[in-house]
Design a protein around this motif. Sequence first.
Motif, PDB file in Angstrom:
ATOM      1  N   UNK A   5       0.838  -1.206   0.000  1.00 27.15           N
ATOM      2  CA  UNK A   5       0.000   0.000   0.000  1.00 27.15           C
ATOM      3  C   UNK A   5       0.879   1.264   0.000  1.00 27.15           C
ATOM      4  N   UNK A   6       1.421   1.608  -1.150  1.00 23.38           N
ATOM      5  CA  UNK A   6       2.479   2.622  -1.235  1.00 23.38           C
ATOM      6  C   UNK A   6       1.978   4.051  -1.346  1.00 23.38           C
ATOM      7  N   UNK A   7       0.673   4.252  -1.510  1.00 20.88           N
ATOM      8  CA  UNK A   7       0.137   5.619  -1.455  1.00 20.88           C
ATOM      9  C   UNK A   7      -1.287   5.565  -0.936  1.00 20.88           C
ATOM     10  N   UNK A   8      -1.658   6.604  -0.163  1.00 15.58           N
ATOM     11  CA  UNK A   8      -2.932   6.637   0.550  1.00 15.58           C
ATOM     12  C   UNK A   8      -3.624   7.977   0.360  1.00 15.58           C
ATOM     13  N   UNK A   9      -4.959   7.937   0.330  1.00 13.97           N
ATOM     14  CA  UNK A   9      -5.766   9.164   0.340  1.00 13.97           C
ATOM     15  C   UNK A   9      -7.056   8.866   1.094  1.00 13.97           C
ATOM     16  N   UNK A  10      -7.532   9.833   1.885  1.00  9.93           N
ATOM     17  CA  UNK A  10      -8.751   9.663   2.676  1.00  9.93           C
ATOM     18  C   UNK A  10      -9.778  10.707   2.260  1.00  9.93           C
ATOM     19  N   UNK A  11     -11.003  10.263   2.004  1.00 12.33           N
ATOM     20  CA  UNK A  11     -12.074  11.170   1.601  1.00 12.33           C
ATOM     21  C   UNK A  11     -12.701  11.851   2.811  1.00 12.33           C
ATOM     22  N   UNK A  12     -13.546  12.836   2.546  1.00  8.80           N
ATOM     23  CA  UNK A  12     -14.252  13.534   3.619  1.00  8.80           C
ATOM     24  C   UNK A  12     -15.206  12.609   4.362  1.00  8.80           C
ATOM     25  N   UNK A  13     -15.612  11.522   3.725  1.00  5.26           N
ATOM     26  CA  UNK A  13     -16.481  10.523   4.362  1.00  5.26           C
ATOM     27  C   UNK A  13     -15.667   9.515   5.169  1.00  5.26           C
ATOM     28  N   UNK A  14     -14.363   9.736   5.272  1.00  9.84           N
ATOM     29  CA  UNK A  14     -13.452   8.865   6.017  1.00  9.84           C
ATOM     30  C   UNK A  14     -13.350   7.482   5.380  1.00  9.84           C
ATOM     31  N   UNK A  15     -13.270   7.491   4.062  1.00  8.45           N
ATOM     32  CA  UNK A  15     -12.995   6.270   3.313  1.00  8.45           C
ATOM     33  C   UNK A  15     -11.580   6.370   2.762  1.00  8.45           C
ATOM     34  N   UNK A  16     -10.801   5.327   2.990  1.00  8.18           N
ATOM     35  CA  UNK A  16      -9.414   5.279   2.560  1.00  8.18           C
ATOM     36  C   UNK A  16      -9.325   4.626   1.191  1.00  8.18           C
ATOM     37  N   UNK A  17      -8.637   5.303   0.279  1.00  5.35           N
ATOM     38  CA  UNK A  17      -8.334   4.742  -1.037  1.00  5.35           C
ATOM     39  C   UNK A  17      -6.829   4.537  -1.107  1.00  5.35           C
ATOM     40  N   UNK A  18      -6.428   3.297  -1.357  1.00  3.28           N
ATOM     41  CA  UNK A  18      -5.025   2.923  -1.252  1.00  3.28           C
ATOM     42  C   UNK A  18      -4.578   2.065  -2.427  1.00  3.28           C
ATOM     43  N   UNK A  19      -3.312   2.193  -2.772  1.00  5.00           N
ATOM     44  CA  UNK A  19      -2.687   1.253  -3.695  1.00  5.00           C
ATOM     45  C   UNK A  19      -2.703  -0.132  -3.055  1.00  5.00           C
ATOM     46  N   UNK A  20      -2.881  -1.155  -3.878  1.00  5.72           N
ATOM     47  CA  UNK A  20      -2.895  -2.529  -3.373  1.00  5.72           C
ATOM     48  C   UNK A  20      -2.339  -3.461  -4.444  1.00  5.72           C
ATOM     49  N   UNK A  21      -1.695  -4.527  -4.005  1.00 10.38           N
ATOM     50  CA  UNK A  21      -1.212  -5.580  -4.903  1.00 10.38           C
ATOM     51  C   UNK A  21      -1.688  -6.913  -4.365  1.00 10.38           C
ATOM     52  N   UNK A  22      -2.171  -7.758  -5.261  1.00  8.94           N
ATOM     53  CA  UNK A  22      -2.620  -9.091  -4.882  1.00  8.94           C
ATOM     54  C   UNK A  22      -2.145 -10.071  -5.944  1.00  8.94           C
ATOM     55  N   UNK A  23      -1.106 -10.832  -5.623  1.00  7.19           N
ATOM     56  CA  UNK A  23      -0.543 -11.762  -6.597  1.00  7.19           C
ATOM     57  C   UNK A  23       0.031 -11.009  -7.784  1.00  7.19           C
ATOM     58  N   UNK A  24      -0.399 -11.385  -8.988  1.00  5.88           N
ATOM     59  CA  UNK A  24       0.094 -10.708 -10.191  1.00  5.88           C
ATOM     60  C   UNK A  24      -0.833  -9.588 -10.644  1.00  5.88           C
ATOM     61  N   UNK A  25      -1.788  -9.214  -9.769  1.00  6.40           N
ATOM     62  CA  UNK A  25      -2.689  -8.107 -10.074  1.00  6.40           C
ATOM     63  C   UNK A  25      -2.491  -6.982  -9.065  1.00  6.40           C
ATOM     64  N   UNK A  26      -2.906  -5.788  -9.456  1.00  8.13           N
ATOM     65  CA  UNK A  26      -2.771  -4.636  -8.565  1.00  8.13           C
ATOM     66  C   UNK A  26      -3.740  -3.549  -8.993  1.00  8.13           C
ATOM     67  N   UNK A  27      -3.904  -2.567  -8.111  1.00 10.17           N
ATOM     68  CA  UNK A  27      -4.820  -1.475  -8.418  1.00 10.17           C
ATOM     69  C   UNK A  27      -5.078  -0.615  -7.214  1.00 10.17           C
ATOM     70  N   UNK A  28      -6.359  -0.234  -7.035  1.00  8.25           N
ATOM     71  CA  UNK A  28      -6.779   0.643  -5.942  1.00  8.25           C
ATOM     72  C   UNK A  28      -7.890  -0.040  -5.154  1.00  8.25           C
ATOM     73  N   UNK A  29      -7.779   0.025  -3.820  1.00  7.38           N
ATOM     74  CA  UNK A  29      -8.796  -0.551  -2.939  1.00  7.38           C
ATOM     75  C   UNK A  29      -9.422   0.537  -2.074  1.00  7.38           C
ATOM     76  N   UNK A  30     -10.653   0.296  -1.652  1.00  4.21           N
ATOM     77  CA  UNK A  30     -11.386   1.218  -0.783  1.00  4.21           C
ATOM     78  C   UNK A  30     -11.659   0.552   0.559  1.00  4.21           C
ATOM     79  N   UNK A  31     -11.381   1.285   1.653  1.00  6.13           N
ATOM     80  CA  UNK A  31     -11.632   0.791   3.010  1.00  6.13           C
ATOM     81  C   UNK A  31     -12.418   1.842   3.789  1.00  6.13           C
TER      82      UNK A  31
END
Length: 342
Positions: free
Chosen positions: A42-68
């Motif tokens: 998770x090499x970069x992070x951003x948090x919305x005003x609704x307190x939702x975290x959007x983060x870089x993610x890697x899973x196996x040979x795939x990667x992208x953006x995840x929301x928490x």
Amino acid sequence: MTEKVLIGGYTRRIGKGIYQGILDQTTHAISNIQPLINIENPTYLAISKRNILYTVIKEGDQSGIAAFDLTTPTPIRLNAILAAGAPPAYVAIDEDRQLVYAANYHKGQILVYQILADGQLKLASTTTHTGHGPKPEQTSAHVHYTDLTPDGRLVVCDLGIDQLVTYDVDAAGQLTKVATYHSAPGFGTRHLVFHPTQPIAYLLGELASEITVLDYQASTGTFTARDTYAMLPSDWHTANGGAAIRISADGRFLYASNRGHNSIVVYTIESAGQTLSVIQHISTEGDFPRDFNLNADQSLLLAVNQNSDNGTLYQRDAQTGLLTLCEKDLSTPEGVCVLFQN
């Protein structure tokens, strides 16, 4: 008074994902740094005003953006948009349009996601840059930064082709190119910050270890260069890579990190934002400070050293802009992103 700090990083050696610590503004100390979300890279992070975290993610040979969802005691994963290949390097949130932007360095891509009503993401558009630069690190396009101008356009730093590209964005997340600024060949256009009150931006060149002061014309989305300033002392001749850049909320001081020299360089901003003067180089007390950030009231600055796995905390003088060491042995395994949680 306390506030939370999130630290994102790699998980190649000892990192466990996203860590959370508690900053005490009174004692100038960070304590209880513990894993918060166990995910890969998770090499970069951003948090919305609704307190939702959007983060870089890697899973196996795939990667992208995840929301928490961070509104609950334990973060809840909402969804992730994944694709084959290397993960993005930067994430930003557009609250007005309810979009998330990501920069994929290895693919040379700009990714735009729609934020759905429940905070989940949906891929809206993908734009791919092409080209190359003169240095070995520039064999192809390398999008490193995707964020908003003060007037709501998207501005993109491409390290591989030495370009700063401005796009219009529609409500559906579709991009239309409106302007391109060309840095000097080999500059390595990496990150950008805007002055809080003046139509001026400060562009960091990773490969040149320099910062260029730019005029920004909102009516056309164009940038024009003024002067360029060194990030390193004149007697430093060893390898270095410029990394993060931040500006104080009052527009009086600029901060940037050097990987190699392993320092934070501090500038005063003068002449209504048009000129810079170096006032300090201070060691990050570790190796390879890819990122740092200022806390909410900007009284403290935290830098994380990727290779030595330690964070360094400084007190910041609001009147002089100068940094003073507070702590240098904070445990921040493979840390490369610092985000204070308001």
